[in-house]
Design an enzyme around this catalytic site. Structure first.
Site, PDB file in Angstrom:
ATOM      1  NE  ARG A  66     -10.771  -0.772   5.591  1.00 32.74           N
ATOM      2  CZ  ARG A  66     -10.500  -0.854   6.881  1.00 32.74           C
ATOM      3  NH1 ARG A  66     -11.088  -1.764   7.618  1.00 32.74           N
ATOM      4  NH2 ARG A  66      -9.636  -0.034   7.444  1.00 32.74           N
ATOM      5  CE  LYS A  77      -7.782  -3.312  -3.282  1.00 31.73           C
ATOM      6  NZ  LYS A  77      -8.248  -2.377  -2.264  1.00 31.73           N
ATOM      7  CB  SER A 126      -0.887  -0.002   1.248  1.00 28.93           C
ATOM      8  OG  SER A 126      -1.437   1.291   1.470  1.00 28.93           O
ATOM      9  CG  HIS A 147     -11.275  -0.045   0.385  1.00 26.31           C
ATOM     10  ND1 HIS A 147     -10.436   0.574  -0.505  1.00 26.31           N
ATOM     11  CD2 HIS A 147     -10.640   0.032   1.581  1.00 26.31           C
ATOM     12  CE1 HIS A 147      -9.371   1.039   0.130  1.00 26.31           C
ATOM     13  NE2 HIS A 147      -9.464   0.712   1.408  1.00 26.31           N
ATOM     14  CB  THR A 162      -6.866   2.046  -4.466  1.00 25.60           C
ATOM     15  OG1 THR A 162      -6.133   0.844  -4.324  1.00 25.60           O
ATOM     16  CG2 THR A 162      -8.153   1.964  -3.656  1.00 25.60           C
TER      17      THR A 162
HETATM   18  C1  FNR Z   1      -7.532  -1.978   3.505  1.00 27.64           C
HETATM   19  N1  FNR Z   1      -7.652  -1.891   2.123  1.00 27.64           N
HETATM   20  C2  FNR Z   1      -6.787  -1.077   1.417  1.00 27.64           C
HETATM   21  N2  FNR Z   1      -6.849  -1.032   0.051  1.00 27.64           N
HETATM   22  C3  FNR Z   1      -5.993  -0.268  -0.656  1.00 27.64           C
HETATM   23  O1  FNR Z   1      -6.061  -0.255  -1.884  1.00 27.64           O
HETATM   24  N3  FNR Z   1      -5.018   0.455   0.000  1.00 27.64           N
HETATM   25  C4  FNR Z   1      -4.901   0.457   1.357  1.00 27.64           C
HETATM   26  O2  FNR Z   1      -4.031   1.113   1.920  1.00 27.64           O
HETATM   27  C5  FNR Z   1      -5.827  -0.296   2.100  1.00 27.64           C
HETATM   28  N4  FNR Z   1      -5.780  -0.312   3.463  1.00 27.64           N
HETATM   29  C6  FNR Z   1      -6.593  -1.160   4.180  1.00 27.64           C
HETATM   30  C7  FNR Z   1      -6.471  -1.237   5.559  1.00 27.64           C
HETATM   31  C8  FNR Z   1      -7.227  -2.158   6.286  1.00 27.64           C
HETATM   32  C9  FNR Z   1      -7.048  -2.267   7.754  1.00 27.64           C
HETATM   33  C10 FNR Z   1      -8.149  -2.995   5.600  1.00 27.64           C
HETATM   34  C11 FNR Z   1      -8.961  -4.028   6.347  1.00 27.64           C
HETATM   35  C12 FNR Z   1      -8.298  -2.899   4.241  1.00 27.64           C
HETATM   36  C13 FNR Z   1      -8.634  -2.734   1.390  1.00 27.64           C
HETATM   37  C14 FNR Z   1      -8.026  -4.086   1.046  1.00 27.64           C
HETATM   38  O3  FNR Z   1      -7.036  -4.000   0.060  1.00 27.64           O
HETATM   39  C15 FNR Z   1      -9.101  -5.047   0.520  1.00 27.64           C
HETATM   40  O4  FNR Z   1      -9.793  -4.451  -0.551  1.00 27.64           O
HETATM   41  C16 FNR Z   1     -10.118  -5.472   1.593  1.00 27.64           C
HETATM   42  O5  FNR Z   1      -9.482  -5.659   2.835  1.00 27.64           O
HETATM   43  C17 FNR Z   1     -10.806  -6.754   1.181  1.00 27.64           C
HETATM   44  O6  FNR Z   1     -11.831  -7.076   2.064  1.00 27.64           O
HETATM   45  P1  FNR Z   1     -11.680  -8.152   3.261  1.00 27.64           P
HETATM   46  O7  FNR Z   1     -11.122  -9.409   2.667  1.00 27.64           O
HETATM   47  O8  FNR Z   1     -10.797  -7.551   4.287  1.00 27.64           O
HETATM   48  O9  FNR Z   1     -13.077  -8.318   3.727  1.00 27.64           O
END
Ligand code: FNR
Length: 378
Positions: A278, A251, A119, A275, A169
């Site tokens: 989120r 993404k 990330s 995401h 993203t």
């Molecule tokens: C993320 N995700 C995320 N995506 C991204 O493109 N850059 C980022 O910095 C982050 N940071 C991040 C932090 C935390 C704590 C979480 C839980 C998620 C999203 C991540 O790449 C992914 O899309 C999701 O986590 C997928 O869903 P599940 O499997 O966690 O339910």
């Protein structure tokens, strides 16, 4: 087998092999701020729930007497070879759950032959993570800054450090209404100061009067408008093409028209993702939109998937519905917090073993055999 054999010697796994139970273990052991940040979704949490419910609507129909005793799950996506169609998705500020953060994740990923996506919001620098990842396969995720010099600087560092694919993203141009973090007034990025990629980048630091270490508040105030509230459009994608020599993946795609548009823009792939629930509260479950997107663009670009993957069966379902590979999110972060590098390895190895057994016991030898014919709506 290894787990059972170790059990004969009185040695149990370091923590549960059930990824769906990990969250409860992490809830007990993490501090409340970091736990809420990792576990939480946008608003009411409806989309986090929808992501899981979407998997429950599909069931695998096993086949018998197919000689599936020897399996080969390996695959190649955009020139990246992997032991199975599973990658570690981009997760920012991992040092909030374990001091080693992304360095531990990078070591675990390399040791398993599983690619990682780093990330932009990493708590360790691009170069440090690359070193920890060694010969591992790594992709870089971009939060696309408003400042072009910062963008170019970050991209050139990632390329020089051996990151092969760029993942942009799109769904987080500003942070959503995240009630867990708001209630605790918890901003995880504060902890990343000094080492996090944006703060360590020379082009970012050039815009600051003092160093981020000397004036963290000024650094945060500089960071917020550069990385959140960013206004990007489809016609700006050629800028990234110009400055990134390699495949580019978008993404956060959920609508089939956006998937087509990514194809028209010459992108090499997409991640069908919300995401992890989120960003948009009340959004559709990510798996629910995968079949139509894969049918529309799967023959012209790599369709990847995330949001809600917890078990081997989930991976089978996503692959059968058209994904070329899946990205893991929260489960490996819980593993990191619970056991550092070993914890990530434990979670990912458990998922790979579960996947291997589920593929085999369903009657298949390779992941390319999996199509919608192996599932039933149930
Ligand atoms: C993320 N995700 C995320 N995506 C991204 O493109 N850059 C980022 O910095 C982050 N940071 C991040 C932090 C935390 C704590 C979480 C839980 C998620 C999203 C991540 O790449 C992914 O899309 C999701 O986590 C997928 O869903 P599940 O499997 O966690 O339910």
């Amino acid at each position: 087998n290894e787990i059972y054999l170790q059990g004969l010697g009185g040695q149990l796994p370091i923590f549960t092999t059930d990824a769906t139970a990990l969250e409860a273990v992490a809830r007990e052991r993490f501090e409340s701020g970091p736990f809420g940040y990792v576990e939480g979704g946008a608003g009411s949490g409806a989309t986090v729930l929808a992501n899981r419910e979407a998997f429950d609507r599909w069931r695998i129909v096993p086949r018998m007497l197919t000689d599936a005793t020897q399996r080969d799950l390996s695959t190649t996506v955009l020139g990246t070879s992997m032991v199975a169609p599973v990658m570690l998705g981009p997760v920012g500020v991992q040092s909030i759950v374990h001091a080693d953060g992304e360095l531990a994740t990078a070591r675990a990923a390399a040791s398993l032959g599983v690619p990682m996506v780093l990330s932009t919001a990493s708590s360790h620098t691009i170069e440090e993570v690359a070193e920890s990842n060694g010969d591992g396969q790594r992709w870089f995720q971009l939060y696309w800054p408003n400042d072009n010099e910062v963008t170019v600087s970050i991209l050139s560092r990632a390329k020089a450090a051996g990151f092969s694919v760029l993942v942009v993203t799109l769904d987080t141009w500003t942070l959503a209404w995240r009630t867990r973090d708001l209630d605790g007034a918890y901003l995880p990025f504060i902890r990343g100061i000094g080492t996090a990629i944006p703060f360590s980048d020379p082009a970012f630091r050039a815009g600051l009067a003092a160093t981020p270490e000397d004036d963290p508040t000024a650094a945060i105030l500089h960071w917020i408008p550069m990385f959140t509230g960013t206004d990007k459009r489809w016609d700006q994608l050629p800028f990234l093409r110009e400055h990134w020599d390699g495949p580019i993946v978008l993404k956060g795609i959920q609508h089939v028209d956006d998937a087509r548009r990514a194809g028209d823009a010459g992108m090499d792939g997409i991640v069908v993702s919300n995401h992890g629930g989120r960003q948009v509260d009340g959004a559709v479950g990510s798996l629910d939109v995968l079949p139509e997107i894969a049918a529309a663009v799967g023959d012209r670009m790599a369709v990847l998937f995330d949001s809600g993957i917890r078990t081997g069966a989930d991976v089978v379902k996503a692959l059968a519905l058209g994904a070329r590979a899946v990205l893991l999110g929260r489960p490996y972060v819980y593993g990191l917090g619970l056991g550092g590098e070993d914890g990530v390895r434990h979670v990912v190895r458990s998922l790979l073993a579960d996947l291997d057994l589920t593929v085999g016991l369903s009657g298949h030898r390779t992941v390319t055999e999996l199509d919608s014919g192996v599932l039933r709506r149930g």
